[in-house]
Design an enzyme around this catalytic site. Sequence first.
Site, PDB file in Angstrom:
ATOM      1  NE  ARG A 106      -4.182  -1.860   1.734  1.00 55.74           N
ATOM      2  CZ  ARG A 106      -4.225  -2.928   2.520  1.00 55.74           C
ATOM      3  NH1 ARG A 106      -3.363  -3.034   3.513  1.00 55.74           N
ATOM      4  NH2 ARG A 106      -5.112  -3.861   2.319  1.00 55.74           N
ATOM      5  CE  LYS A 128      -1.540  13.086 -15.152  1.00 57.59           C
ATOM      6  NZ  LYS A 128      -1.783  13.393 -16.573  1.00 57.59           N
ATOM      7  CD  GLU A 170       6.157  15.898 -22.908  1.00 57.56           C
ATOM      8  OE1 GLU A 170       5.375  16.876 -22.805  1.00 57.56           O
ATOM      9  OE2 GLU A 170       5.766  14.717 -22.999  1.00 57.56           O
ATOM     10  CE  LYS A 208       4.211  17.345 -15.176  1.00 57.90           C
ATOM     11  NZ  LYS A 208       4.383  16.066 -15.793  1.00 57.90           N
ATOM     12  CD  GLU A 218      -4.783  15.174 -16.412  1.00 56.60           C
ATOM     13  OE1 GLU A 218      -3.555  15.078 -16.250  1.00 56.60           O
ATOM     14  OE2 GLU A 218      -5.431  14.533 -17.228  1.00 56.60           O
ATOM     15  NE  ARG A 222      -0.808  16.539 -13.644  1.00 60.97           N
ATOM     16  CZ  ARG A 222      -0.166  15.810 -12.758  1.00 60.97           C
ATOM     17  NH1 ARG A 222      -0.563  15.797 -11.511  1.00 60.97           N
ATOM     18  NH2 ARG A 222       0.879  15.093 -13.095  1.00 60.97           N
ATOM     19  CG  ASN A 226      -3.171  15.717 -20.921  1.00 61.90           C
ATOM     20  OD1 ASN A 226      -2.312  14.855 -20.838  1.00 61.90           O
ATOM     21  ND2 ASN A 226      -4.010  15.984 -19.933  1.00 61.90           N
ATOM     22  CG  HIS A 229       0.661  14.557 -24.280  1.00 64.58           C
ATOM     23  ND1 HIS A 229       1.284  15.765 -24.520  1.00 64.58           N
ATOM     24  CD2 HIS A 229       1.566  13.797 -23.608  1.00 64.58           C
ATOM     25  CE1 HIS A 229       2.504  15.733 -23.989  1.00 64.58           C
ATOM     26  NE2 HIS A 229       2.702  14.552 -23.434  1.00 64.58           N
ATOM     27  CG  HIS A 233      -0.714   9.636 -25.012  1.00 62.04           C
ATOM     28  ND1 HIS A 233      -1.256  10.079 -23.819  1.00 62.04           N
ATOM     29  CD2 HIS A 233       0.619   9.515 -24.779  1.00 62.04           C
ATOM     30  CE1 HIS A 233      -0.285  10.224 -22.926  1.00 62.04           C
ATOM     31  NE2 HIS A 233       0.851   9.900 -23.470  1.00 62.04           N
ATOM     32  CG  HIS A 248       6.240  10.481 -24.485  1.00 65.58           C
ATOM     33  ND1 HIS A 248       4.951  10.017 -24.521  1.00 65.58           N
ATOM     34  CD2 HIS A 248       6.202  11.681 -23.840  1.00 65.58           C
ATOM     35  CE1 HIS A 248       4.158  10.890 -23.913  1.00 65.58           C
ATOM     36  NE2 HIS A 248       4.892  11.902 -23.489  1.00 65.58           N
TER      37      HIS A 248
END
Length: 348
Positions: A106, A128, A170, A208, A218, A222, A226, A229, A233, A248
Site C-alpha cells: 500500500r 503521475k 515537452e 510543469k 487533473e 493540469r 496534455n 498528447h 498518444h 514519446h
Amino acid sequence: MITILDQDFSQLNQFLSERTFSKIFILVDENTHEYCLPILLGNLETETAIEILEVEPGEEMKNIQTANQLWEILTEMQADRKALMINLGGGVITDMGGFVASTYKRGIQFINIPTTLLSICDASIGGKTGIDLMNYKNMVGTFAFPEQIFAYPRFLDTLPAKELKSGFAEMLKHGLIADKKHWDDLILLQHLDAVGIEPYIKQSMEIKQEVVHGDFHEKNVRKTLNFGHTIGHAIESLCLSTGNLILHGEAVAMGMICEAHLSYLEGLISEEDSELIIEQIARYFCYIDITDFKEEDIFSLLLNDKKNADAKINFSLLNGIGSCVFDQQCTTENIQKSLNYYKKLSGF
Ligand code: NAD
C-alpha cells in the site's frame, strides 16, 4: 520538491541522513545502470543497505509483467514499509518505479532521480505514475508524489541525441501552453545539445510544477499539459502495437502539429500563429509516417483517452502562443482535417 544536485550530491546525502530507511532499492534500466549508477553510488554517503533492481530499457517494459516482477523481488528481498525506492532513469523508470513503490504494501516512499531530458523536465514531476495496458498508454497507475526529485543535468552528457530531442518536445510544449518567452527562447536554439539546453531546464521544470500545483488530480488546469498528447498518444499507442516504436517526444511533436492546426480550425488561434508553431516544431522533428494507420483505429484510441468524459473526445488546445484551454470538444470533421493536414505536410 525539486532540487538541482550539486556535483557531490550533498543535498541527496542530507536528505538520507535526516531519515531512517530499512533498505534502499535503486531501480535502474540497463543504460542508467551503466551510465548513471556509478556516478550516484560514487557520491552516495549512507550506512543503509542498498539493493539494485535492474530492468531492460524501453517503453515495451512499462507493463504489468515488469511491475509484477518488481513486486516479487521486493517481497523476496523482504522490503518493508520503511524501505526507500530510488528511481534512477528516464520516464519509463520514474513512471514504473513510482507505480510499483506506491502500490507495494500500500505504498513505500520513493524519490526520483531523472536521467533523461524528458524525465527531468516532465515525467518525474507531478506525481503521475503508471504502466501501459494492451498497448494503451498509462492505463493503470496512481497519483503519488515522490518524497523529493533530485535532478542532475550532467546525466544528460551520455544521453543519445535522439532522446535529448524527445525531451525537447515537452519543453516546447511548456512554452506553448504557458510561457511565450520560454517558447521564444527555445526556438532560438540552432542545435540541440545538453549544454545549449541546460539554461532552460529550470524554467521548464517550474512551469510543469506550477501547473501541477494548481490541480494535482487533473480536474482542470493540469489538463493543459496534455496539449499534443491526445493525438500524440493515439499514434504512440498504434506504433507500440505494431512494434514500430517511436519516442514519446516524437509522438508529442506529431500531436502538437495536428493539435496546433486543430486549434486554428476551431477558431482559437490565427492561421499565421498555427503555421509559425508548426514550422518551428518541424525544424527539430522529422515527420512520422501515419499513412498505414486506419482512421477508425486512431479514433478508437482517441475515444479511450483518459481526459474524455461522456464519450466525447476532450482536447487541450492553444488559444495563443503561451496560452491553452482544455475540455475542447472538436468536430469529427476538424479532427479528420488535422490528421489529413499532417499527412499532406509529411509527404508520405
Ligand atoms: P526512457 O525512460 O525510455 O529513456 C530513454 C532511453 O534513454 C532509455 O533507453 C534509457 O535507458 C536511456 N537513458 C536514460 N538516461 C540515460 C542517460 N543519462 N544516459 C544514457 N542513456 C540514458 O524514456 P523517456 O523519454 O525518459 O520517458 C518516456 C516515458 O515517460 C513514457 O513512458 C511516457 O509515457 C512517460 N511520461 C510520463 C509523464 C508523467 O507525468 N508521469 C510525463 C511525460 C512522459
